[in-house]
Design an enzyme around this catalytic site. Structure first.
Site, PDB file in Angstrom:
ATOM      1  N   SER A 182       0.845  -1.189   0.000  1.00 23.08           N
ATOM      2  CA  SER A 182       0.000   0.000   0.000  1.00 23.08           C
ATOM      3  C   SER A 182       0.883   1.243   0.000  1.00 23.08           C
ATOM      4  O   SER A 182       2.090   1.167   0.244  1.00 23.08           O
ATOM      5  CB  SER A 182      -0.914   0.007   1.231  1.00 23.08           C
ATOM      6  OG  SER A 182      -1.720  -1.146   1.265  1.00 23.08           O
ATOM      7  N   ASP A 255       8.156  -7.838  13.143  1.00 23.22           N
ATOM      8  CA  ASP A 255       7.904  -9.195  13.638  1.00 23.22           C
ATOM      9  C   ASP A 255       6.964  -9.160  14.839  1.00 23.22           C
ATOM     10  O   ASP A 255       7.344  -8.786  15.943  1.00 23.22           O
ATOM     11  CB  ASP A 255       9.240  -9.844  14.027  1.00 23.22           C
ATOM     12  CG  ASP A 255       9.096 -11.315  14.357  1.00 23.22           C
ATOM     13  OD1 ASP A 255       7.974 -11.845  14.244  1.00 23.22           O
ATOM     14  OD2 ASP A 255      10.105 -11.932  14.733  1.00 23.22           O
ATOM     15  N   ASP A 258       5.389 -15.095  16.881  1.00 20.30           N
ATOM     16  CA  ASP A 258       6.443 -16.070  17.155  1.00 20.30           C
ATOM     17  C   ASP A 258       5.854 -17.473  17.201  1.00 20.30           C
ATOM     18  O   ASP A 258       4.718 -17.675  17.647  1.00 20.30           O
ATOM     19  CB  ASP A 258       7.140 -15.766  18.486  1.00 20.30           C
ATOM     20  CG  ASP A 258       8.020 -14.534  18.396  1.00 20.30           C
ATOM     21  OD1 ASP A 258       8.769 -14.417  17.406  1.00 20.30           O
ATOM     22  OD2 ASP A 258       7.960 -13.678  19.305  1.00 20.30           O
TER      23      ASP A 258
END
Length: 684
Positions: A182, A255, A258
């Protein structure tokens, strides 16, 4: 006093939970403009939400139903085996349980809004039973609605990819050639030649379905006056502009998820080791009901200290992320809608109710802003833990319990050069080199993005050192040029250096690509060769580490393009628009663009070898802010306001979109009524 307030809050929640708020649709007006875009007017925010639900249902009721199916356990029943995966994920990630546990964290004002929205969609379903996908969907409750939003954000945050990696006994890499993206950009008044602030709002989403942007304007006497885009089920504007400010979202890739491998007890495979002790996995049996299968299918879902847990051939794995630990994302958007200045806007976002998305902001008060927003875990920085890979799930050393504070996230307020932007690239290239943040300032374990992409490089190449005019600002967004140096994960330079005399069978294609100006226009022959090459390489290289393609891979790709063109078109002298189409109903148009252009498309097979766009620009908004006036707004939505074939607004914006033109919109109530095509109450 504190106790009485707590009891009062409980009473309010109890009342709202029982849908005691009785909304009269006669108090709501839906104004459809000449493009069919709904403008909702009412006294209260809850009434506006009711009207928004009704208007959106009129245009795309199926997508609204798709959003709430998993909360009813009906995705499989409606969509078959593929839908059953959504029902499974809803149970696996405990979306209803977290909603029940966190329900009292929602504010009374927001609960009124949600109650109004739910009443609106239930009312539409009752009035249009023939459009209901399954007899057990409605009525929906506020809790079911919120639980569905938890699943949506959990998937958006990347849990779906982690789940599939475990299911397929693989770990997916992050080098997909066809990663989507985007655009967002904010320009400070000191950088523009008119003294206005500019804002680009341009999320790239699927063209249709529940993740496609719907354009609307909501206006209440309680402080809502916002125009912008929302996804199916949005009770307010998710990104857009109000009287004082506006913001755009882009997907970020910091991130946030996990995966942990549990150490199982050899003597009891339902126990895992944690800090030296064997702990029982929580186990639940769910029943998936699947279309075409007469009996329910039993499946087990597991839960560990780390969270949602699955079993595959390699063992048990847990997925941990912040998105299914909070239920307040929609609430944050509501308060962003109502903010009057940067102080109020910052207050709305700093509590981190929204678990992801970059936010790019501008206002009429001389502030621009960008933040790489998200629930980023505070992880153990010890070198033995590789947070980009699967983690050991047997120790409290890897069990993070908190998130980075909002002030710790990469963010910019009024950088000296006067602009910020994001194209899903690194926060450390959000402005010019002199004002960019440094990656070394942030913990390595957080996993912040560190890359440029083709779109970000094109913004850098086009941004003038001097002041920016509005025409150039729009031109940057509508650009179809690749940068001087390509930034795709796989280096395809080998394709540009082959000598056509050495390979006569594909010589014409080599010549075409070598002479290509690297523009993705519909009339470009080089772009046609490039797109087919891109799609072929994205398939054969999927999952591999980033690298340069070999000579043999380049030759194989040219041969694929040759064979594809000859098989389907009988010739190789083709333009991009010959192959790629914008399709709506039974109409098709030649179409520009391909992945990672500022004006992008991504495609799927259509017919006769042609490809059709299934995602791209979606809703495009340009906003200009001046101090003493309402914002000036220009928009275009890829197809039109309605998803219903036969409606005149089903495709009435296609020509504008293809020609990269815009329509003027307004927040001024009297002007909305002047351009009204229809004014009515829900149910009329």
């Amino acid at each position: 006093m504190k106790k009485s307030l707590t009891l009062l809050t409980f009473f309010i929640l109890l009342v709202l939970g029982s849908n005691a708020q009785n909304i009269n649709p006669k108090n709501i007006e839906i104004v459809r403009d000449s493009f069919g875009v709904p403008h909702i007017f009412a006294k209260t925010d809850a009434e506006v939400a009711y009207g928004l639900a009704w208007a959106h249902a009129e245009d795309d009721f199926k997508s609204l139903q798709d959003v709430v199916l998993p909360a009813k356990g009906l995705m499989g029943k409606v969509q078959g085996k593929a839908g059953a995966a959504g029902d499974y994920a809803f149970a696996l990630f405990r979306c209803m349980e977290i909603t029940e546990a966190k329900w009292n964290t929602l504010t009374p004002a927001f609960l009124k809004l949600i109650d109004g929205y739910v009443q609106g969609i239930n009312a539409y379903a009752k009035a249009h039973p023939n459009e209901v996908l399954h007899k057990k969907i409605f009525p929906i409750t506020a809790k079911e609605y919120i639980a569905s939003s938890v699943l949506a954000l959990t998937a958006f945050n990347g849990a779906d990819k982690a789940l599939m990696a475990i299911f397929n006994n693989t770990i997916e890499t992050d080098t997909e050639l066809n990663k989507k993206g985007s655009n967002a950009m904010a320009i400070h008044p000191t950088k523009t030649n008119t003294g206005e602030a500019f804002l680009l709002i341009n999320a790239h989403q699927p063209n249709t379905g529940s993740q496609a942007f719907y354009e609307a304007h909501i206006n209440s006497e309680e402080g809502l006056n916002v125009h912008g885009g929302l996804l199916a089920g949005g009770p307010c504007i998710l990104h857009g502009v109000n009287e004082n400010l506006g913001w755009a979202h882009t997907v970020n890739y910091v991130d946030r998820v996990d995966v942990f491998q549990l150490e199982m007890n050899p003597a009891n495979q339902k126990q895992y080791k944690f800090d030296g002790e064997w702990i029982d996995l929580e186990e639940k049996i769910i029943t998936l009901r699947i279309k075409g299968i007469p009996v329910g299918v039993k499946r087990k879902v597991y839960w560990s200290k780390y969270g949602a847990t699955m079993k595959n051939k390699q063992g048990f794995f847990s997925i941990r992320l912040g998105a299914n630990m909070d239920i307040r994302a929609l609430e944050q958007w509501y308060y962003m809608d109502k903010a009057k200045n940067f102080t109020e806007f910052y207050a709305a976002i700093k509590d981190q109710r929204l678990s992801m998305f970059n936010i790019t902001y501008a206002d009429k008060h001389d502030t621009i802003f960008y933040v790489n927003n998200g629930l980023v875990p505070v992880r153990n920085p010890a070198p033995q833990y590789n947070w980009k890979s699967t983690l050991p799930g047997n120790t409290s050393q890897t069990l993070w319990t908190g998130f980075r504070k909002f002030r710790e996230l990469p963010q910019y307020v009024n950088p000296k050069n006067g602009y910020v932007f994001n194209t899903n690239h690194s926060s450390f290239f959000a402005t010019d080199a002199a004002n960019n943040l440094k990656v070394e300032q942030f913990p390595l374990a957080d996993g912040w993005e560190t890359w440029h992409n083709n779109r970000s490089m094109r913004v850098v190449e086009q941004m003038p050192d001097t002041q920016l005019d509005y025409t150039t600002f729009k031109k940057i967004k509508f650009d179809k040029q690749l940068p001087d140096t390509l930034r795709y994960p796989y280096n395809i330079d080998t394709m540009f250096i082959l000598n056509e005399t050495t390979y006569p069978q594909v010589a014409s294609l080599i010549t075409t690509l070598n002479s290509w100006d690297k523009k993705g226009t519909a009339d470009s022959k080089g772009a046609a060769v490039f797109l087919l090459s891109y799609l072929h390489l994205s398939k054969i290289l999927a999952g591999q580490p980033a690298r340069s393609i070999t000579l043999q891979e380049a030759l194989t790709t040219y041969q694929f393009v040759h064979d594809y063109m000859m098989k389907h078109f009988g010739k190789t002298d083709l333009t991009l628009g010959d192959i790629q189409k914008l399709v709506r109903g039974d109409k098709e148009w030649p179409l520009w663009g391909f992945p990672d252009l500022l004006s992008p498309q991504w495609t799927a097979n259509y017919k006769d070898g042609k490809l059709k766009s299934v995602g791209g620009d979606g809703l495009i908004m340009f906003v200009r802010f001046t101090k003493n006036a309402l914002p000036q707004i220009e928009t275009v939505n890829m197809y039109g306001a309605s998803a219903k074939k036969g409606n005149k607004h089903f495709d009435d914006q296609v020509e504008m979109y293809i020609n990269q033109q815009t329509k003027h919109m307004t927040l001024k109530k009297e002007d909305v009524y002047k351009m009204a095509e229809r004014v009515y109450h829900p149910g009329e």
